[in-house]
Scaffold this motif. Structure first.
Motif, PDB file in Angstrom:
ATOM      1  N   TYR A  60       0.841  -1.212   0.000  1.00  0.00           N
ATOM      2  CA  TYR A  60       0.000   0.000   0.000  1.00  0.00           C
ATOM      3  C   TYR A  60       0.870   1.254   0.000  1.00  0.00           C
ATOM      4  CZ  TYR A  60      -3.092   3.684   1.611  1.00  0.00           C
ATOM      5  OH  TYR A  60      -3.770   4.868   1.719  1.00  0.00           O
ATOM      6  N   PHE A  61       1.773   1.342   0.976  1.00  0.00           N
ATOM      7  CA  PHE A  61       2.576   2.552   1.104  1.00  0.00           C
ATOM      8  C   PHE A  61       3.608   2.685  -0.014  1.00  0.00           C
ATOM      9  CE2 PHE A  61       1.043   2.255   5.528  1.00  0.00           C
ATOM     10  CZ  PHE A  61       0.455   3.508   5.601  1.00  0.00           C
ATOM     11  N   SER A  62       4.210   1.575  -0.414  1.00  0.00           N
ATOM     12  CA  SER A  62       5.213   1.685  -1.473  1.00  0.00           C
ATOM     13  C   SER A  62       4.584   1.977  -2.825  1.00  0.00           C
ATOM     14  CB  SER A  62       6.065   0.410  -1.530  1.00  0.00           C
ATOM     15  OG  SER A  62       5.272  -0.697  -1.855  1.00  0.00           O
ATOM     16  N   SER A  63       3.439   1.361  -3.135  1.00  0.00           N
ATOM     17  CA  SER A  63       2.799   1.668  -4.419  1.00  0.00           C
ATOM     18  C   SER A  63       2.251   3.085  -4.430  1.00  0.00           C
ATOM     19  CB  SER A  63       1.683   0.662  -4.725  1.00  0.00           C
ATOM     20  OG  SER A  63       0.599   0.807  -3.830  1.00  0.00           O
ATOM     21  N   LYS A  64       1.759   3.558  -3.298  1.00  0.00           N
ATOM     22  CA  LYS A  64       1.255   4.934  -3.224  1.00  0.00           C
ATOM     23  C   LYS A  64       2.377   5.938  -3.473  1.00  0.00           C
ATOM     24  CE  LYS A  64      -0.902   8.235  -0.087  1.00  0.00           C
ATOM     25  NZ  LYS A  64      -0.034   9.284  -0.549  1.00  0.00           N
ATOM     26  N   ALA A  65       3.477   5.750  -2.766  1.00  0.00           N
ATOM     27  CA  ALA A  65       4.560   6.727  -2.845  1.00  0.00           C
ATOM     28  C   ALA A  65       5.356   6.625  -4.140  1.00  0.00           C
ATOM     29  CB  ALA A  65       5.495   6.563  -1.647  1.00  0.00           C
ATOM     30  N   TYR A  66       5.739   5.407  -4.513  1.00  0.00           N
ATOM     31  CA  TYR A  66       6.669   5.256  -5.625  1.00  0.00           C
ATOM     32  C   TYR A  66       5.985   5.065  -6.970  1.00  0.00           C
ATOM     33  CZ  TYR A  66       9.998   4.724  -1.857  1.00  0.00           C
ATOM     34  OH  TYR A  66      10.749   4.930  -0.736  1.00  0.00           O
ATOM     35  N   LEU A  67       4.927   4.276  -7.003  1.00  0.00           N
ATOM     36  CA  LEU A  67       4.296   3.986  -8.285  1.00  0.00           C
ATOM     37  C   LEU A  67       3.287   5.058  -8.681  1.00  0.00           C
ATOM     38  CD1 LEU A  67       3.835   1.993 -10.644  1.00  0.00           C
ATOM     39  CD2 LEU A  67       2.058   0.934  -9.238  1.00  0.00           C
ATOM     40  N   PHE A  68       2.311   5.297  -7.840  1.00  0.00           N
ATOM     41  CA  PHE A  68       1.215   6.174  -8.245  1.00  0.00           C
ATOM     42  C   PHE A  68       1.569   7.661  -8.164  1.00  0.00           C
ATOM     43  CE2 PHE A  68      -1.086   2.284  -6.809  1.00  0.00           C
ATOM     44  CZ  PHE A  68      -1.443   1.873  -8.077  1.00  0.00           C
ATOM     45  N   GLU A  69       2.221   8.082  -7.077  1.00  0.00           N
ATOM     46  CA  GLU A  69       2.591   9.496  -6.972  1.00  0.00           C
ATOM     47  C   GLU A  69       3.908   9.786  -7.677  1.00  0.00           C
ATOM     48  OE1 GLU A  69       2.569  10.528  -2.849  1.00  0.00           O
ATOM     49  OE2 GLU A  69       0.390  10.485  -2.718  1.00  0.00           O
ATOM     50  N   GLY A  70       4.886   8.895  -7.514  1.00  0.00           N
ATOM     51  CA  GLY A  70       6.206   9.152  -8.079  1.00  0.00           C
ATOM     52  C   GLY A  70       6.271   8.936  -9.575  1.00  0.00           C
ATOM     53  N   THR A  71       5.965   7.732 -10.013  1.00  0.00           N
ATOM     54  CA  THR A  71       6.115   7.390 -11.428  1.00  0.00           C
ATOM     55  C   THR A  71       4.966   7.910 -12.280  1.00  0.00           C
ATOM     56  OG1 THR A  71       7.282   5.383 -10.782  1.00  0.00           O
ATOM     57  CG2 THR A  71       6.453   5.472 -13.032  1.00  0.00           C
ATOM     58  N   LEU A  72       3.734   7.700 -11.811  1.00  0.00           N
ATOM     59  CA  LEU A  72       2.576   8.082 -12.623  1.00  0.00           C
ATOM     60  C   LEU A  72       2.115   9.518 -12.379  1.00  0.00           C
ATOM     61  CD1 LEU A  72       0.549   4.763 -12.345  1.00  0.00           C
ATOM     62  CD2 LEU A  72       2.013   5.516 -14.216  1.00  0.00           C
ATOM     63  N   GLY A  73       2.605  10.158 -11.343  1.00  0.00           N
ATOM     64  CA  GLY A  73       2.290  11.558 -11.072  1.00  0.00           C
ATOM     65  C   GLY A  73       0.842  11.812 -10.699  1.00  0.00           C
ATOM     66  N   MET A  74       0.206  10.872 -10.038  1.00  0.00           N
ATOM     67  CA  MET A  74      -1.192  11.041  -9.635  1.00  0.00           C
ATOM     68  C   MET A  74      -1.292  11.961  -8.429  1.00  0.00           C
ATOM     69  SD  MET A  74      -2.836   7.283  -9.838  1.00  0.00           S
ATOM     70  CE  MET A  74      -3.159   6.496 -11.390  1.00  0.00           C
ATOM     71  N   ASP A  90      -2.705  13.139  -4.668  1.00  0.00           N
ATOM     72  CA  ASP A  90      -2.694  12.442  -3.395  1.00  0.00           C
ATOM     73  C   ASP A  90      -3.977  11.639  -3.205  1.00  0.00           C
ATOM     74  OD1 ASP A  90      -1.324  11.900  -0.975  1.00  0.00           O
ATOM     75  OD2 ASP A  90      -2.669  13.278   0.084  1.00  0.00           O
ATOM     76  N   ARG A  91      -5.087  12.209  -3.578  1.00  0.00           N
ATOM     77  CA  ARG A  91      -6.383  11.543  -3.414  1.00  0.00           C
ATOM     78  C   ARG A  91      -6.510  10.313  -4.309  1.00  0.00           C
ATOM     79  NH1 ARG A  91     -12.151  14.551  -3.136  1.00  0.00           N
ATOM     80  NH2 ARG A  91     -13.411  12.669  -2.983  1.00  0.00           N
ATOM     81  N   ASP A  92      -6.096  10.429  -5.553  1.00  0.00           N
ATOM     82  CA  ASP A  92      -6.167   9.288  -6.470  1.00  0.00           C
ATOM     83  C   ASP A  92      -5.210   8.177  -6.056  1.00  0.00           C
ATOM     84  OD1 ASP A  92      -8.110  10.459  -8.028  1.00  0.00           O
ATOM     85  OD2 ASP A  92      -6.689  11.258  -9.499  1.00  0.00           O
ATOM     86  N   SER A  93      -4.043   8.556  -5.577  1.00  0.00           N
ATOM     87  CA  SER A  93      -3.072   7.533  -5.182  1.00  0.00           C
ATOM     88  C   SER A  93      -3.546   6.740  -3.981  1.00  0.00           C
ATOM     89  CB  SER A  93      -1.713   8.171  -4.895  1.00  0.00           C
ATOM     90  OG  SER A  93      -1.774   9.021  -3.780  1.00  0.00           O
ATOM     91  N   TYR A  94      -4.288   7.367  -3.057  1.00  0.00           N
ATOM     92  CA  TYR A  94      -4.879   6.626  -1.947  1.00  0.00           C
ATOM     93  C   TYR A  94      -5.821   5.542  -2.461  1.00  0.00           C
ATOM     94  CZ  TYR A  94      -3.399   9.860   1.744  1.00  0.00           C
ATOM     95  OH  TYR A  94      -2.673  10.591   2.626  1.00  0.00           O
ATOM     96  N   PHE A  95      -6.651   5.905  -3.412  1.00  0.00           N
ATOM     97  CA  PHE A  95      -7.642   4.983  -3.954  1.00  0.00           C
ATOM     98  C   PHE A  95      -6.984   3.783  -4.634  1.00  0.00           C
ATOM     99  CE2 PHE A  95     -10.363   3.735  -7.563  1.00  0.00           C
ATOM    100  CZ  PHE A  95     -11.455   3.272  -6.855  1.00  0.00           C
ATOM    101  N   TYR A  96      -6.034   4.034  -5.513  1.00  0.00           N
ATOM    102  CA  TYR A  96      -5.409   2.948  -6.254  1.00  0.00           C
ATOM    103  C   TYR A  96      -4.480   2.100  -5.377  1.00  0.00           C
ATOM    104  CZ  TYR A  96      -7.409   4.933 -10.435  1.00  0.00           C
ATOM    105  OH  TYR A  96      -8.290   5.374 -11.375  1.00  0.00           O
ATOM    106  N   ALA A  97      -3.856   2.722  -4.400  1.00  0.00           N
ATOM    107  CA  ALA A  97      -3.027   1.954  -3.467  1.00  0.00           C
ATOM    108  C   ALA A  97      -3.898   1.034  -2.612  1.00  0.00           C
ATOM    109  CB  ALA A  97      -2.206   2.887  -2.586  1.00  0.00           C
ATOM    110  N   ALA A  98      -5.088   1.487  -2.259  1.00  0.00           N
ATOM    111  CA  ALA A  98      -6.007   0.629  -1.508  1.00  0.00           C
ATOM    112  C   ALA A  98      -6.437  -0.565  -2.351  1.00  0.00           C
ATOM    113  CB  ALA A  98      -7.222   1.426  -1.061  1.00  0.00           C
TER     114      ALA A  98
END
Length: 86
Positions: free
Chosen positions: A30-44, A46-54
């Motif tokens: 959850y935390f690694s995909s939120k920080a590194y994949l969704f926010e870092g790599t994909l540039g989503m 904060d709100r969207d990254s919570y959803f996809y990390a969940a």
């Protein structure tokens, strides 16, 4: 008696392994995909990254549960076959 104790130990090890996996893997992913994949790599955002990390965490929980059922089923059928040969 000793064979039964060994199977109990094996079952307990399997249960503890999957319990640790169930706690650490979804939380870590959850935390690694939120920080590194969704926010870092994909540039989503904060709100969207919570959803996809969940979603990643929930899928991980289901995969771990499916693996536990598979391993427990195979271990139970193996013990049944060994007990039947006696």
């Amino acid at each position: 008696y000793f064979r039964n104790e060994g199977s109990l130990t094996s079952t307990l090890r399997t249960l503890l392994f999957f319990t640790a996996l169930m706690i650490t893997l979804p939380v870590g992913l959850y935390f690694s995909s939120k920080a590194y994949l969704f926010e870092g790599t994909l540039g989503m955002s904060d709100r969207d990254s919570y959803f996809y990390a969940a979603i990643v965490a929930v899928v991980t929980v289901h995969v771990v549960l499916a693996l536990f059922v598979y391993v427990a089923w195979n271990e139970g059928s193996r013990q049944w076959r060994e007990g039947k040969q006696d």
